[in-house]
Design a protein around this motif. Structure first.
Motif, mmCIF file in Angstrom:
data_model
loop_
_atom_site.group_PDB
_atom_site.id
_atom_site.type_symbol
_atom_site.label_atom_id
_atom_site.label_comp_id
_atom_site.label_asym_id
_atom_site.label_seq_id
_atom_site.Cartn_x
_atom_site.Cartn_y
_atom_site.Cartn_z
ATOM 1 N N THR A 42 -12.506 17.203 -0.487
ATOM 2 C CA THR A 42 -12.985 17.012 0.888
ATOM 3 C C THR A 42 -11.956 16.282 1.768
ATOM 4 O O THR A 42 -12.170 16.130 2.966
ATOM 5 C CB THR A 42 -14.326 16.232 0.943
ATOM 6 N N CYS A 43 -10.841 15.832 1.176
ATOM 7 C CA CYS A 43 -9.768 15.218 1.981
ATOM 8 C C CYS A 43 -9.303 16.216 3.032
ATOM 9 O O CYS A 43 -8.974 17.349 2.713
ATOM 10 C CB CYS A 43 -8.604 14.821 1.069
ATOM 11 N N ILE A 44 -9.287 15.777 4.294
ATOM 12 C CA ILE A 44 -8.924 16.684 5.392
ATOM 13 C C ILE A 44 -7.473 16.480 5.864
ATOM 14 O O ILE A 44 -7.062 17.042 6.883
ATOM 15 C CB ILE A 44 -9.891 16.526 6.593
ATOM 16 N N GLY A 45 -6.718 15.644 5.133
ATOM 17 C CA GLY A 45 -5.301 15.473 5.480
ATOM 18 C C GLY A 45 -5.066 14.833 6.832
ATOM 19 O O GLY A 45 -4.071 15.129 7.502
ATOM 20 N N CYS A 46 -5.969 13.931 7.219
ATOM 21 C CA CYS A 46 -5.855 13.336 8.562
ATOM 22 C C CYS A 46 -4.746 12.288 8.653
ATOM 23 O O CYS A 46 -4.175 12.075 9.712
ATOM 24 C CB CYS A 46 -7.188 12.723 8.985
ATOM 25 N N GLY A 47 -4.476 11.603 7.549
ATOM 26 C CA GLY A 47 -3.441 10.577 7.551
ATOM 27 C C GLY A 47 -3.935 9.179 7.880
ATOM 28 O O GLY A 47 -3.125 8.253 8.003
ATOM 29 N N ALA A 48 -5.251 8.993 7.995
ATOM 30 C CA ALA A 48 -5.776 7.649 8.290
ATOM 31 C C ALA A 48 -5.429 6.673 7.173
ATOM 32 O O ALA A 48 -5.238 5.472 7.414
ATOM 33 C CB ALA A 48 -7.294 7.717 8.472
ATOM 34 N N CYS A 49 -5.345 7.182 5.949
ATOM 35 C CA CYS A 49 -4.995 6.321 4.806
ATOM 36 C C CYS A 49 -3.595 5.743 5.003
ATOM 37 O O CYS A 49 -3.363 4.554 4.754
ATOM 38 C CB CYS A 49 -5.094 7.107 3.498
ATOM 39 N N VAL A 50 -2.674 6.569 5.471
ATOM 40 C CA VAL A 50 -1.301 6.101 5.713
ATOM 41 C C VAL A 50 -1.289 5.100 6.859
ATOM 42 O O VAL A 50 -0.689 4.028 6.779
ATOM 43 C CB VAL A 50 -0.382 7.301 6.056
ATOM 44 N N ALA A 51 -1.995 5.447 7.947
ATOM 45 C CA ALA A 51 -1.986 4.609 9.151
ATOM 46 C C ALA A 51 -2.602 3.237 8.888
ATOM 47 O O ALA A 51 -2.194 2.248 9.489
ATOM 48 C CB ALA A 51 -2.741 5.307 10.270
ATOM 49 N N SER A 52 -3.577 3.157 7.990
ATOM 50 C CA SER A 52 -4.253 1.875 7.767
ATOM 51 C C SER A 52 -3.588 1.050 6.669
ATOM 52 O O SER A 52 -3.925 -0.112 6.484
ATOM 53 C CB SER A 52 -5.731 2.112 7.431
ATOM 54 N N CYS A 53 -2.613 1.634 5.970
ATOM 55 C CA CYS A 53 -1.963 0.924 4.853
ATOM 56 C C CYS A 53 -0.792 0.097 5.364
ATOM 57 O O CYS A 53 0.041 0.602 6.122
ATOM 58 C CB CYS A 53 -1.465 1.946 3.831
ATOM 59 N N LYS A 54 -0.702 -1.147 4.919
ATOM 60 C CA LYS A 54 0.408 -2.001 5.369
ATOM 61 C C LYS A 54 1.751 -1.478 4.871
ATOM 62 O O LYS A 54 2.799 -1.810 5.405
ATOM 63 C CB LYS A 54 0.190 -3.443 4.919
ATOM 64 N N ASN A 55 1.742 -0.644 3.817
ATOM 65 C CA ASN A 55 2.975 -0.055 3.285
ATOM 66 C C ASN A 55 3.175 1.392 3.746
ATOM 67 O O ASN A 55 4.083 2.060 3.270
ATOM 68 C CB ASN A 55 2.940 -0.051 1.750
ATOM 69 N N SER A 56 2.284 1.888 4.601
ATOM 70 C CA SER A 56 2.295 3.313 4.993
ATOM 71 C C SER A 56 2.336 4.207 3.763
ATOM 72 O O SER A 56 3.101 5.174 3.692
ATOM 73 C CB SER A 56 3.488 3.629 5.909
ATOM 74 N N SER A 57 1.514 3.885 2.787
ATOM 75 C CA SER A 57 1.474 4.678 1.558
ATOM 76 C C SER A 57 0.594 5.914 1.744
ATOM 77 O O SER A 57 -0.450 5.851 2.386
ATOM 78 C CB SER A 57 0.918 3.830 0.413
#
Ligand code: SF4
Ligand code: FES
Length: 248
Positions: A159-174
């Motif tokens: 169900t991951c939609i590839g939005c990139g919110a995980c990267v944006a909210s990570c202090k390491n941009s992981s």
């Protein structure tokens, strides 16, 4: 509702950007956040000013393109929804709303609030697929028995939609939550076993080459993910990676 919007404006990838204030009035609490931006853009166009560029497509939480950082949170203050599913009733009359693009080296700004997320496409090309026998002896997927728990977890990862919110909210941009989901959706199913070793090695290699940071178990990605993708997917990817490295 009457609001003040503080919006990141940047002409192109190389221009210096800045925050610009836009007062906006008569906004219905029932409007979606993107509809509110449409109203602002209509007003800017009528005044002969450049409208604010922002990404959107489905406007129903499926495509993952509406990547906005709102009041310091990816997809805004509500949980388990995308920006296009956010409504103005979430905010207070008179409030100032800060709207920024995703901030990550691997997601460079193209214009205003639009970032280049093609790094995710390249990670997918590196391994986000399966091979299927199409010679006429194809096995119907429904005839292959799969444990209910595995099927559910694979579905959740998918169900991951590839939005990139995980990267944006990570202090390491992981990008590890995204890649963990993409690896997990196949690792849990028999159909994903053919390329399993190459998949995880190639996707992680591509992720590193794109300039994403590493995971330090902060968990902000899981909190901000609009699809509730669990950190367990990162742990599964790490196990898959270790096992593939030992085989390789
Ligand atoms: S893991 Fe969640 S936050 Fe990251 S890209 Fe997928 S849906 Fe978006
Ligand atoms: S516009 Fe498609 S998820 Fe928001």
């Amino acid at each position: 509702m009457n609001l003040t919007l503080k919006i990141w404006r940047q002409k192109n990838a190389n221009a210096k950007g800045k925050m610009v204030d836009y007062p906006i009035s008569n906004i219905s609490p029932d409007m979606s956040f993107l509809e509110m931006l449409d109203v602002l853009n209509n007003e800017l166009i009528e005044k002969g000013e450049e409208p604010v560029s922002f990404d959107h497509d489905c406007r129903e939480g499926i495509c993952g393109s509406c990547s906005l950082y709102i009041n310091g949170e990816a997809h805004g203050p509500d949980r388990l929804i995308t920006t296009c599913q956010l409504h103005m009733r979430t905010f207070k009359d008179g409030e100032t709303i800060v709207i920024e693009p995703w901030r990550a080296k691997a997601f460079p700004v193209i214009k205003d609030l639009i970032v280049d997320r093609s790094a995710f496409d390249r990670i997918q090309h590196a391994g986000g697929f399966i091979s299927v026998n199409t010679s006429g002896n194809t096995i119907d997927a429904n005839t292959i028995p799969i444990e209910k728990e595995d099927a559910d977890n694979a579905f959740m990862a998918a169900t991951c939609i590839g939005c990139g919110a995980c990267v944006a909210s990570c202090k390491n941009s992981s990008a590890m939550l995204f890649v963990g989901a993409k690896v997990s959706q196949f690792a849990l199913l028999p159909q994903g076993q053919v390329e399993a070793t190459d998949r995880v090695l190639n996707m992680v290699k591509q992720m590193d080459e794109e300039g994403f940071g590493n995971c330090t178990n902060t968990g902000a990605c899981e909190v901000e993910c609009p699809k509730g993708i669990s950190l367990e997917n990162i742990a599964r990817m790490n196990r898959e990676y270790l096992s593939a490295s030992l085989k390789g």
